[in-house]
Write an enzyme that holds these catalytic residues in place. Structure first.
Site, PDB file in Angstrom:
ATOM      1  N   GLY A  44       0.813  -1.204   0.000  1.00 21.07           N
ATOM      2  CA  GLY A  44       0.000   0.000   0.000  1.00 21.07           C
ATOM      3  C   GLY A  44       0.844   1.251   0.000  1.00 21.07           C
ATOM      4  CB  CYS A  45       4.389   1.830   0.607  1.00 21.21           C
ATOM      5  SG  CYS A  45       5.396   0.909  -0.566  1.00 21.21           S
ATOM      6  N   GLY A  46       2.766   2.556  -2.376  1.00 21.52           N
ATOM      7  CA  GLY A  46       2.941   3.270  -3.621  1.00 21.52           C
ATOM      8  C   GLY A  46       4.223   2.931  -4.345  1.00 21.52           C
TER       9      GLY A  46
END
Length: 270
Positions: A116-118
């Site tokens: 989810g950190c990109g």
């Protein structure tokens, strides 16, 4: 669209038997520990991401992730959402508009290991999006108001029940322009907490330009990028920013304030 009850007083944690050592003595005791579980996000029947998260507010998490990662451009492109606890983890299923789904398939994201950190899960540095479009926010420049920051810093602890119980959770709070905390979400992952908040804003029909985000964590690249992508004009954090977070915020026109306390803060962009 089904939504879970927003009652999180004793959720997101578990009690474990421990041995407590203090001043040369030991005794059996109980300790509350934050839960962390794999969460699979499934778009139109295809698993896209598996992340580790606190199993609370997962439908908000999924909606926020879809928006902050650019999978959908707006809330209206999400038609349905359901969640279940399966196979020792959780699964959130979203039905999204076909053009958005086709674009998602073309992005060649990894089907596992996303955080989810990109950044995690992309296949090459060339796929890393470090050039955000300027946000479509307020007409004029946004800066952090000292009184609003002080109020947010004072009010946030009352909304950190999971952190107070376990010592192991980040918080993302939505604050009005006056700094009053309107809603807060917690998670073991700071980016997850922010995605939950972004999802809540979208599902409640809130205008991101009408307030700001206050977070208990450092200001990292992914937080600045998520705020930029979803039109949040100001990100305030308790801890320090990274250089890339400052750069992303400047390019996108997101005001960034860090080291936020009741007594002051450092403004990195305005």
């Amino acid at each position: 669209m089904s939504m879970q009850d927003h009652d999180r007083t004793e959720q997101g944690m578990t009690s474990l038997a421990v041995t407590r050592h203090l001043d040369g003595s030991s005794r059996p005791d109980w300790d509350r520990v934050a839960e962390e579980t794999p969460v699979a996000l499934v778009f139109n029947g295809i698993s896209h991401a598996v992340m580790m998260a606190t199993p609370l507010d997962l439908e908000w998490l999924a909606v926020g992730f879809a928006l902050s990662e650019g999978i959908v451009a707006r809330r209206a492109e999400i038609f349905d959402i359901e969640s279940d606890f399966v196979c020792g983890g959780a699964e959130v299923r979203l039905e999204i508009a076909q053009p958005a789904f086709l674009a998602l398939k073309d992005r060649r994201r990894s089907l596992a290991g996303r955080t989810g950190c990109g950044v995690c899960g992309i296949e090459s540095l060339a796929m890393l999006d470090l050039s955000p479009e300027p946000i479509a926010g307020p007409a004029g420049p946004v800066s952090a108001d000292p009184a609003a920051i002080a109020r947010a810093a004072a009010e946030l602890p009352a909304h950190q029940r999971l952190m107070q119980a376990t010592g192991c959770a980040h918080a993302a709070a939505w604050c009005g322009r006056d700094g009053g905390v309107r809603m807060a979400f917690e998670d073991v992952g700071r980016h997850n907490a922010l995605d939950k908040l972004i999802g809540w804003l979208a599902l409640e029909g809130m205008d991101p330009a009408d307030g700001f985000v206050f977070m208990s964590s450092r200001a990292s690249y992914e937080l600045a990028r998520k705020c930029a992508r979803t039109g949040i004009p100001l990100l305030a954090t308790i801890s320090a920013p990274t250089s890339l977070a400052v750069d992303i915020a400047r390019r996108a026109g997101v005001a960034l304030a860090s080291f936020c306390r009741r007594t002051g803060f450092v403004e990195y962009t305005a």
